[in-house]
Scaffold this motif. Sequence first.
Motif, PDB file in Angstrom:
ATOM      1  N   PHE A 245       0.833  -1.195   0.000  1.00 37.87           N
ATOM      2  CA  PHE A 245       0.000   0.000   0.000  1.00 37.87           C
ATOM      3  C   PHE A 245       0.870   1.249   0.000  1.00 37.87           C
ATOM      4  O   PHE A 245       1.736   1.424   0.856  1.00 37.87           O
ATOM      5  CB  PHE A 245      -0.910   0.002   1.222  1.00 37.87           C
ATOM      6  N   SER A 246       0.646   2.107  -0.972  1.00 45.73           N
ATOM      7  CA  SER A 246       1.513   3.267  -1.167  1.00 45.73           C
ATOM      8  C   SER A 246       1.136   4.418  -0.246  1.00 45.73           C
ATOM      9  O   SER A 246       0.003   4.517   0.240  1.00 45.73           O
ATOM     10  CB  SER A 246       1.433   3.735  -2.623  1.00 45.73           C
ATOM     11  N   ASN A 247       2.101   5.306  -0.021  1.00 49.90           N
ATOM     12  CA  ASN A 247       1.831   6.510   0.777  1.00 49.90           C
ATOM     13  C   ASN A 247       0.695   7.322   0.169  1.00 49.90           C
ATOM     14  O   ASN A 247      -0.170   7.840   0.882  1.00 49.90           O
ATOM     15  CB  ASN A 247       3.082   7.378   0.869  1.00 49.90           C
ATOM     16  N   SER A 248       0.702   7.450  -1.155  1.00 51.24           N
ATOM     17  CA  SER A 248      -0.325   8.277  -1.813  1.00 51.24           C
ATOM     18  C   SER A 248      -1.711   7.660  -1.672  1.00 51.24           C
ATOM     19  O   SER A 248      -2.716   8.383  -1.548  1.00 51.24           O
ATOM     20  CB  SER A 248       0.028   8.482  -3.290  1.00 51.24           C
ATOM     21  N   GLU A 249      -1.784   6.340  -1.637  1.00 49.40           N
ATOM     22  CA  GLU A 249      -3.090   5.691  -1.431  1.00 49.40           C
ATOM     23  C   GLU A 249      -3.557   5.878   0.009  1.00 49.40           C
ATOM     24  O   GLU A 249      -4.752   6.097   0.262  1.00 49.40           O
ATOM     25  CB  GLU A 249      -2.989   4.209  -1.787  1.00 49.40           C
TER      26      GLU A 249
ATOM     27  N   ALA B 298      -6.921   7.736   1.154  1.00 48.93           N
ATOM     28  CA  ALA B 298      -7.877   7.073   2.041  1.00 48.93           C
ATOM     29  C   ALA B 298      -8.174   7.914   3.281  1.00 48.93           C
ATOM     30  O   ALA B 298      -9.104   7.614   4.028  1.00 48.93           O
ATOM     31  CB  ALA B 298      -7.346   5.702   2.452  1.00 48.93           C
ATOM     32  N   GLY B 299      -7.361   8.942   3.505  1.00 52.27           N
ATOM     33  CA  GLY B 299      -7.570   9.841   4.635  1.00 52.27           C
ATOM     34  C   GLY B 299      -7.143   9.261   5.972  1.00 52.27           C
ATOM     35  O   GLY B 299      -7.583   9.719   7.033  1.00 52.27           O
ATOM     36  N   LEU B 300      -6.239   8.272   5.926  1.00 51.45           N
ATOM     37  CA  LEU B 300      -5.860   7.603   7.168  1.00 51.45           C
ATOM     38  C   LEU B 300      -4.376   7.729   7.494  1.00 51.45           C
ATOM     39  O   LEU B 300      -3.894   7.124   8.447  1.00 51.45           O
ATOM     40  CB  LEU B 300      -6.251   6.123   7.086  1.00 51.45           C
ATOM     41  N   ASP B 301      -3.670   8.529   6.723  1.00 50.37           N
ATOM     42  CA  ASP B 301      -2.221   8.647   6.937  1.00 50.37           C
ATOM     43  C   ASP B 301      -1.883   9.247   8.298  1.00 50.37           C
ATOM     44  O   ASP B 301      -0.800   8.985   8.834  1.00 50.37           O
ATOM     45  CB  ASP B 301      -1.578   9.477   5.815  1.00 50.37           C
TER      46      ASP B 301
ATOM     47  N   HIS C  40      -3.611   8.595  11.002  1.00 52.24           N
ATOM     48  CA  HIS C  40      -4.221   7.741  12.028  1.00 52.24           C
ATOM     49  C   HIS C  40      -3.540   6.383  12.135  1.00 52.24           C
ATOM     50  O   HIS C  40      -4.055   5.484  12.804  1.00 52.24           O
ATOM     51  CB  HIS C  40      -5.708   7.562  11.742  1.00 52.24           C
ATOM     52  N   VAL C  41      -2.405   6.230  11.483  1.00 54.40           N
ATOM     53  CA  VAL C  41      -1.624   5.000  11.589  1.00 54.40           C
ATOM     54  C   VAL C  41      -0.237   5.340  12.132  1.00 54.40           C
ATOM     55  O   VAL C  41       0.250   6.454  11.937  1.00 54.40           O
ATOM     56  CB  VAL C  41      -1.511   4.286  10.220  1.00 54.40           C
ATOM     57  N   PRO C  42       0.408   4.410  12.825  1.00 51.95           N
ATOM     58  CA  PRO C  42       1.699   4.721  13.459  1.00 51.95           C
ATOM     59  C   PRO C  42       2.844   4.844  12.463  1.00 51.95           C
ATOM     60  O   PRO C  42       3.889   5.409  12.800  1.00 51.95           O
ATOM     61  CB  PRO C  42       1.924   3.544  14.412  1.00 51.95           C
ATOM     62  N   TYR C  43       2.664   4.337  11.278  1.00 49.82           N
ATOM     63  CA  TYR C  43       3.682   4.432  10.231  1.00 49.82           C
ATOM     64  C   TYR C  43       3.021   4.128   8.894  1.00 49.82           C
ATOM     65  O   TYR C  43       1.903   3.596   8.848  1.00 49.82           O
ATOM     66  CB  TYR C  43       4.842   3.459  10.489  1.00 49.82           C
ATOM     67  N   LEU C  44       3.710   4.465   7.817  1.00 47.84           N
ATOM     68  CA  LEU C  44       3.202   4.210   6.474  1.00 47.84           C
ATOM     69  C   LEU C  44       3.888   2.977   5.895  1.00 47.84           C
ATOM     70  O   LEU C  44       5.099   2.808   6.011  1.00 47.84           O
ATOM     71  CB  LEU C  44       3.441   5.418   5.578  1.00 47.84           C
ATOM     72  N   THR C  45       3.101   2.129   5.289  1.00 44.53           N
ATOM     73  CA  THR C  45       3.602   0.845   4.782  1.00 44.53           C
ATOM     74  C   THR C  45       4.755   1.037   3.813  1.00 44.53           C
ATOM     75  O   THR C  45       5.801   0.386   3.933  1.00 44.53           O
ATOM     76  CB  THR C  45       2.461   0.069   4.103  1.00 44.53           C
ATOM     77  N   GLU C  46       4.586   1.917   2.846  1.00 50.34           N
ATOM     78  CA  GLU C  46       5.648   2.155   1.852  1.00 50.34           C
ATOM     79  C   GLU C  46       6.946   2.568   2.533  1.00 50.34           C
ATOM     80  O   GLU C  46       8.030   2.055   2.202  1.00 50.34           O
ATOM     81  CB  GLU C  46       5.203   3.231   0.863  1.00 50.34           C
ATOM     82  N   ASP C  47       6.864   3.481   3.492  1.00 53.55           N
ATOM     83  CA  ASP C  47       8.060   3.958   4.188  1.00 53.55           C
ATOM     84  C   ASP C  47       8.764   2.823   4.921  1.00 53.55           C
ATOM     85  O   ASP C  47       9.999   2.711   4.897  1.00 53.55           O
ATOM     86  CB  ASP C  47       7.699   5.052   5.189  1.00 53.55           C
ATOM     87  N   GLU C  48       7.987   1.979   5.597  1.00 58.02           N
ATOM     88  CA  GLU C  48       8.584   0.894   6.379  1.00 58.02           C
ATOM     89  C   GLU C  48       9.272  -0.133   5.485  1.00 58.02           C
ATOM     90  O   GLU C  48      10.337  -0.667   5.833  1.00 58.02           O
ATOM     91  CB  GLU C  48       7.520   0.216   7.242  1.00 58.02           C
ATOM     92  N   LEU C  49       8.681  -0.401   4.331  1.00 59.03           N
ATOM     93  CA  LEU C  49       9.306  -1.340   3.397  1.00 59.03           C
ATOM     94  C   LEU C  49      10.651  -0.785   2.907  1.00 59.03           C
ATOM     95  O   LEU C  49      11.651  -1.506   2.853  1.00 59.03           O
ATOM     96  CB  LEU C  49       8.371  -1.600   2.210  1.00 59.03           C
ATOM     97  N   LYS C  50      10.660   0.485   2.589  1.00 56.78           N
ATOM     98  CA  LYS C  50      11.913   1.122   2.151  1.00 56.78           C
ATOM     99  C   LYS C  50      12.946   1.123   3.276  1.00 56.78           C
ATOM    100  O   LYS C  50      14.140   0.920   3.039  1.00 56.78           O
ATOM    101  CB  LYS C  50      11.629   2.546   1.677  1.00 56.78           C
TER     102      LYS C  50
ATOM    103  N   VAL D  12       8.277  -0.504  -5.476  1.00 59.58           N
ATOM    104  CA  VAL D  12       7.753  -0.057  -6.767  1.00 59.58           C
ATOM    105  C   VAL D  12       6.234   0.018  -6.679  1.00 59.58           C
ATOM    106  O   VAL D  12       5.612  -0.633  -5.835  1.00 59.58           O
ATOM    107  CB  VAL D  12       8.176  -1.004  -7.914  1.00 59.58           C
ATOM    108  N   LYS D  13       5.628   0.824  -7.529  1.00 59.50           N
ATOM    109  CA  LYS D  13       4.173   0.934  -7.531  1.00 59.50           C
ATOM    110  C   LYS D  13       3.681   1.364  -8.903  1.00 59.50           C
ATOM    111  O   LYS D  13       4.444   1.846  -9.750  1.00 59.50           O
ATOM    112  CB  LYS D  13       3.712   1.945  -6.478  1.00 59.50           C
ATOM    113  N   GLU D  14       2.383   1.191  -9.093  1.00 55.40           N
ATOM    114  CA  GLU D  14       1.691   1.694 -10.281  1.00 55.40           C
ATOM    115  C   GLU D  14       0.694   2.751  -9.819  1.00 55.40           C
ATOM    116  O   GLU D  14       0.759   3.225  -8.692  1.00 55.40           O
ATOM    117  CB  GLU D  14       1.001   0.532 -11.008  1.00 55.40           C
ATOM    118  N   ALA D  15      -0.222   3.115 -10.694  1.00 52.75           N
ATOM    119  CA  ALA D  15      -1.221   4.136 -10.363  1.00 52.75           C
ATOM    120  C   ALA D  15      -2.042   3.698  -9.155  1.00 52.75           C
ATOM    121  O   ALA D  15      -2.277   2.498  -8.938  1.00 52.75           O
ATOM    122  CB  ALA D  15      -2.134   4.378 -11.565  1.00 52.75           C
ATOM    123  N   ASN D  16      -2.464   4.662  -8.354  1.00 50.16           N
ATOM    124  CA  ASN D  16      -3.301   4.369  -7.197  1.00 50.16           C
ATOM    125  C   ASN D  16      -4.512   3.535  -7.582  1.00 50.16           C
ATOM    126  O   ASN D  16      -5.176   3.808  -8.592  1.00 50.16           O
ATOM    127  CB  ASN D  16      -3.771   5.662  -6.537  1.00 50.16           C
TER     128      ASN D  16
END
Length: 229
Positions: free
Chosen positions: A160-164, A168-171, A173-183, A190-194
């Motif tokens: 799940f990307s940061n932009s998604e 979703a309006g939940l960035d 309300h979560v303790p971290y972003l999935t994309e960031d943690e993977l990096k 890598v990602k494609e369009a939302n």
Amino acid sequence: MSKILIAVTSVSKYPELDRATGLWLGEAVHFADEFYKNGYEIDFVSPKGGYTPIDPESLKAEVMTELDWKYYQDTEFMNKLGNTLKASEINPDLYDVIYYAGGHGVIWDFKDDKNLQEISHKVYTNHGIVSSVCHGAIGLLNIKDSEDNFLINGKELTGFSNSEEIEAGLDQHVPYLTEDELKNRGAKYVKEANWSSYAVQDDRLVTGQNPQSGQAVAIKIIEMLNKQD
């Protein structure tokens, strides 16, 4: 024939919000359906075992597909989600594939679950396949390979990307972003369009970007299993 293990969350509520969460139903359905159609046996596992909550957002009419409705009305399938196996009781040698389904609940229970990590480690070292979709990629963060390195370090993958998350309006309300943690774990994200279906394979690691990608992950895995046969 290979046996498939689908990991789902045990978390039903955002810790600091009066908002329900849980498994995003379609992420389990669209993955499982491909395997059922091809005659595979599937078990469901969660950190605590028993009932996995379903994110009510994933049951909205504008989200549910005809396939989702089919499985939602399937008593046998829903009973499996209501009676998941406990991660600590799983024999990893029985499975050739583990798949981490998403939904925001996994943010709070997949990352540090050592039982799920050990299952995945054993599946992978047994030459099996480790996979995920959307937030399920959180389950990959602390898996080690046979040389005690993080499995996803240097691997191309998606989730799940940061932009998604922002859309979703939940960035906030979560303790971290999935994309960031993977990096942060050294993954080549890598990602494609939302919200577009997208899956990536790197060796025996297969990942999907978002709720639309469960089927794409399954198709890649089935192709891999067929080649092994």
